[in-house]
Scaffold this motif. Sequence first.
Motif, PDB file in Angstrom:
ATOM      1  N   PRO A  99       0.895  -1.386   0.187  1.00 46.65           N
ATOM      2  CA  PRO A  99      -0.100   0.065   0.022  1.00 46.65           C
ATOM      3  C   PRO A  99       0.696   1.378  -0.046  1.00 46.65           C
ATOM      4  O   PRO A  99       2.132   0.991   0.488  1.00 46.65           O
ATOM      5  N   ASP A 100       0.258   2.294  -0.604  1.00 49.84           N
ATOM      6  CA  ASP A 100       0.838   3.552  -0.559  1.00 49.84           C
ATOM      7  C   ASP A 100       0.629   4.279   0.782  1.00 49.84           C
ATOM      8  O   ASP A 100       0.993   5.532   1.024  1.00 49.84           O
ATOM      9  N   ASP A 101      -0.472   3.952   1.392  1.00 51.47           N
ATOM     10  CA  ASP A 101      -0.910   4.484   2.833  1.00 51.47           C
ATOM     11  C   ASP A 101      -1.124   3.521   3.887  1.00 51.47           C
ATOM     12  O   ASP A 101      -0.984   2.584   3.623  1.00 51.47           O
ATOM     13  N   TRP A 102      -1.430   3.687   5.153  1.00 50.36           N
ATOM     14  CA  TRP A 102      -1.581   2.940   6.207  1.00 50.36           C
ATOM     15  C   TRP A 102      -2.936   2.940   6.672  1.00 50.36           C
ATOM     16  O   TRP A 102      -3.765   2.147   7.362  1.00 50.36           O
ATOM     17  N   ARG A 103      -3.517   4.222   6.389  1.00 48.42           N
ATOM     18  CA  ARG A 103      -4.979   4.428   6.713  1.00 48.42           C
ATOM     19  C   ARG A 103      -5.966   3.236   6.158  1.00 48.42           C
ATOM     20  O   ARG A 103      -6.154   3.191   5.010  1.00 48.42           O
ATOM     21  N   GLY A 104      -6.418   2.662   7.085  1.00 47.83           N
ATOM     22  CA  GLY A 104      -7.840   1.657   6.638  1.00 47.83           C
ATOM     23  C   GLY A 104      -7.210   0.277   5.917  1.00 47.83           C
ATOM     24  O   GLY A 104      -8.137  -0.633   5.708  1.00 47.83           O
ATOM     25  N   VAL A 105      -5.887   0.133   5.974  1.00 53.22           N
ATOM     26  CA  VAL A 105      -5.347  -0.909   5.393  1.00 53.22           C
ATOM     27  C   VAL A 105      -5.277  -2.170   6.188  1.00 53.22           C
ATOM     28  O   VAL A 105      -4.990  -2.084   7.427  1.00 53.22           O
ATOM     29  N   PRO A 106      -5.909  -3.447   6.128  1.00 54.28           N
ATOM     30  CA  PRO A 106      -5.895  -4.564   7.145  1.00 54.28           C
ATOM     31  C   PRO A 106      -4.474  -5.008   7.544  1.00 54.28           C
ATOM     32  O   PRO A 106      -3.849  -5.067   6.454  1.00 54.28           O
ATOM     33  N   ARG A 107      -4.212  -5.475   8.234  1.00 54.47           N
ATOM     34  CA  ARG A 107      -3.053  -6.025   9.022  1.00 54.47           C
ATOM     35  C   ARG A 107      -3.245  -7.156  10.108  1.00 54.47           C
ATOM     36  O   ARG A 107      -4.204  -6.873  10.895  1.00 54.47           O
ATOM     37  N   THR A 108      -2.498  -8.080   9.962  1.00 58.43           N
ATOM     38  CA  THR A 108      -2.806  -9.366  11.028  1.00 58.43           C
ATOM     39  C   THR A 108      -1.468  -9.624  11.471  1.00 58.43           C
ATOM     40  O   THR A 108      -0.435  -9.321  11.000  1.00 58.43           O
ATOM     41  N   ILE A 109      -1.469 -10.017  12.697  1.00 59.20           N
ATOM     42  CA  ILE A 109      -0.190 -10.943  13.258  1.00 59.20           C
ATOM     43  C   ILE A 109      -0.216 -12.460  12.934  1.00 59.20           C
ATOM     44  O   ILE A 109      -1.272 -13.142  13.158  1.00 59.20           O
ATOM     45  N   THR A 110       0.605 -12.872  12.296  1.00 59.94           N
ATOM     46  CA  THR A 110       0.736 -14.371  11.633  1.00 59.94           C
ATOM     47  C   THR A 110       1.932 -15.192  12.479  1.00 59.94           C
ATOM     48  O   THR A 110       2.913 -14.417  12.714  1.00 59.94           O
ATOM     49  N   HIS A 111       1.470 -16.139  12.757  1.00 56.77           N
ATOM     50  CA  HIS A 111       2.369 -17.043  13.576  1.00 56.77           C
ATOM     51  C   HIS A 111       3.252 -18.079  12.392  1.00 56.77           C
ATOM     52  O   HIS A 111       2.585 -18.683  11.431  1.00 56.77           O
ATOM     53  N   PHE A 112       4.571 -18.083  13.011  1.00 55.48           N
ATOM     54  CA  PHE A 112       5.312 -19.196  11.856  1.00 55.48           C
ATOM     55  C   PHE A 112       6.187 -20.097  13.092  1.00 55.48           C
ATOM     56  O   PHE A 112       6.309 -19.452  14.053  1.00 55.48           O
ATOM     57  N   VAL A 113       6.652 -21.213  12.807  1.00 62.39           N
ATOM     58  CA  VAL A 113       7.615 -21.912  13.461  1.00 62.39           C
ATOM     59  C   VAL A 113       8.822 -22.496  12.917  1.00 62.39           C
ATOM     60  O   VAL A 113       8.750 -22.487  11.519  1.00 62.39           O
ATOM     61  N   SER A 114       9.794 -22.594  13.650  1.00 66.93           N
ATOM     62  CA  SER A 114      11.030 -22.854  12.831  1.00 66.93           C
ATOM     63  C   SER A 114      11.852 -23.578  14.014  1.00 66.93           C
ATOM     64  O   SER A 114      11.926 -23.576  15.247  1.00 66.93           O
ATOM     65  N   LYS A 115      12.572 -24.680  13.409  1.00 63.57           N
ATOM     66  CA  LYS A 115      13.680 -25.584  14.245  1.00 63.57           C
ATOM     67  C   LYS A 115      14.981 -24.949  14.303  1.00 63.57           C
ATOM     68  O   LYS A 115      15.863 -25.307  14.943  1.00 63.57           O
ATOM     69  N   ASP A 116      15.242 -24.162  13.365  1.00 62.71           N
ATOM     70  CA  ASP A 116      16.754 -23.534  13.015  1.00 62.71           C
ATOM     71  C   ASP A 116      16.856 -22.011  12.950  1.00 62.71           C
ATOM     72  O   ASP A 116      18.059 -21.552  12.676  1.00 62.71           O
ATOM     73  N   ALA A 135      16.254 -20.384  10.313  1.00 64.71           N
ATOM     74  CA  ALA A 135      16.538 -19.996   9.057  1.00 64.71           C
ATOM     75  C   ALA A 135      15.308 -20.475   7.953  1.00 64.71           C
ATOM     76  O   ALA A 135      15.174 -19.889   7.077  1.00 64.71           O
ATOM     77  N   ASN A 136      14.516 -21.459   8.408  1.00 59.45           N
ATOM     78  CA  ASN A 136      13.542 -22.122   7.620  1.00 59.45           C
ATOM     79  C   ASN A 136      12.379 -21.845   8.465  1.00 59.45           C
ATOM     80  O   ASN A 136      12.181 -22.727   9.436  1.00 59.45           O
ATOM     81  N   TRP A 137      11.074 -21.526   8.044  1.00 61.05           N
ATOM     82  CA  TRP A 137      10.061 -21.123   8.883  1.00 61.05           C
ATOM     83  C   TRP A 137       9.031 -21.697   8.112  1.00 61.05           C
ATOM     84  O   TRP A 137       8.631 -21.696   6.989  1.00 61.05           O
ATOM     85  N   GLN A 138       8.147 -22.124   9.040  1.00 59.96           N
ATOM     86  CA  GLN A 138       6.827 -22.805   8.410  1.00 59.96           C
ATOM     87  C   GLN A 138       5.520 -21.988   8.953  1.00 59.96           C
ATOM     88  O   GLN A 138       5.381 -21.487  10.150  1.00 59.96           O
ATOM     89  N   ARG A 139       4.701 -21.694   8.061  1.00 60.20           N
ATOM     90  CA  ARG A 139       3.511 -20.729   8.460  1.00 60.20           C
ATOM     91  C   ARG A 139       2.427 -21.706   9.167  1.00 60.20           C
ATOM     92  O   ARG A 139       1.988 -22.637   8.725  1.00 60.20           O
ATOM     93  N   VAL A 140       2.107 -21.004  10.297  1.00 60.14           N
ATOM     94  CA  VAL A 140       1.049 -21.678  11.165  1.00 60.14           C
ATOM     95  C   VAL A 140      -0.199 -20.861  10.536  1.00 60.14           C
ATOM     96  O   VAL A 140      -1.279 -21.654  10.366  1.00 60.14           O
ATOM     97  N   GLY A 141      -0.235 -19.548  10.694  1.00 53.85           N
ATOM     98  CA  GLY A 141      -1.417 -18.928  10.079  1.00 53.85           C
ATOM     99  C   GLY A 141      -1.853 -17.592  10.903  1.00 53.85           C
ATOM    100  O   GLY A 141      -1.047 -17.397  11.811  1.00 53.85           O
ATOM    101  N   PRO A 142      -2.704 -16.493  10.409  1.00 48.28           N
ATOM    102  CA  PRO A 142      -2.988 -15.590  11.086  1.00 48.28           C
ATOM    103  C   PRO A 142      -3.710 -15.693  12.401  1.00 48.28           C
ATOM    104  O   PRO A 142      -4.349 -16.948  12.581  1.00 48.28           O
ATOM    105  N   ILE A 143      -3.513 -15.046  13.320  1.00 44.03           N
ATOM    106  CA  ILE A 143      -4.224 -15.100  14.737  1.00 44.03           C
ATOM    107  C   ILE A 143      -5.272 -14.197  14.960  1.00 44.03           C
ATOM    108  O   ILE A 143      -5.305 -12.854  14.552  1.00 44.03           O
ATOM    109  N   ARG A 144      -6.498 -14.730  15.215  1.00 37.02           N
ATOM    110  CA  ARG A 144      -7.527 -13.757  15.469  1.00 37.02           C
ATOM    111  C   ARG A 144      -7.508 -12.896  16.637  1.00 37.02           C
ATOM    112  O   ARG A 144      -7.545 -13.581  17.850  1.00 37.02           O
ATOM    113  N   LEU A 145      -7.587 -11.706  16.627  1.00 40.17           N
ATOM    114  CA  LEU A 145      -7.206 -10.830  17.850  1.00 40.17           C
ATOM    115  C   LEU A 145      -8.394  -9.770  17.931  1.00 40.17           C
ATOM    116  O   LEU A 145      -9.362 -10.255  17.542  1.00 40.17           O
TER     117      LEU A 145
END
Length: 315
Positions: A108-125, A127-137
């Motif tokens: 986006p070129d602005d931040w007003r009204g733009v949706p954003r989420t907090i998304t969870h990932f996990v990793s063993k090292d 360096a490499n991340w596996q997506r768990v998904g967005p958290i409902r807040l």
Amino acid sequence: MSAPIFRDPVEDGAADPVVVRREGSDEWWMFYTDRRAGAAGPKFTWIHGSPIGVAMSLDGGASWHYRGTVAGLDDPADEPGGNTHWAPEVIYAEGQYHMFLSYITGVPDDWRGVPRTITHFVSKDLANWQRVGPIRLSSQRVIDACVFRCPDGLWRMWYKDENAGSSTWAASSKDLFNWQVEGRVLAGSPYGDPHEGPNVFALGGYYWLIVDEWHGQGVFRSDDTRLWRRQGIIGNEPGQHEADRKFVRHADVVAFRDHAAMFYFTHPDWDERSQADGPPDVAARRTAIHQARLTVVDGVLVMDRDVPEGVGLLG
């Protein structure tokens, strides 16, 4: 002398740092929002489209070396490489690493009204991340997660809700995967001071919550991580180094037994007191990461901004 400890060698826009030790090693990893200081485009395009950058230290934080950006963080349903990643929180818990990332679809070129989420990932090292998904807040416009294991045995996440006047909210979890919103912790506009970037840590027999108020870090103290009382502000006075004379912004804290290392960023060339609408040019957009030392003296959190160059986390 509060000299910068790291600048991104590609975009020169390192911001929102978080520092974590790689388990079983002497490696310290820094993850950060890799803002594109020189990006073309209208308004706030340069703040968006950012990847997550990574730097590593092998000498306890005395020096940091760029190791690229994190791949694989985009939602498979979105345009690959064309999305926005902000303010990662990275912790080690339950045998793996967890990243809680502020994620925005597109550039986006602005931040007003733009949706954003907090998304969870996990990793063993790290360096490499596996997506768990967005958290409902609490809303569809939440960013800047901080996660901490609390004395009641729960994991608690503090975050900024932009739909609630840029206030700090909390959610809790038993397992880091299932979250329950608890409610607002610190008021934002119009009932208090808007802010962002909450960070919670334990030091000196208390729990501390700091938030970026854009003219320094607001400081709150607690005995239980539930009830917070304001102490004041730190990081509003300039450091000694010429690149550290601006306000302390969006900080992360790594706490030890008798002190803590605080990592934060500044805009060394932005006249932020008079140019309140934001950095007016590429030079003003550029950022630097610094390290400060925190201690607790008579129940008060004290910040030493002028850490000598080459001092690591343990120094």
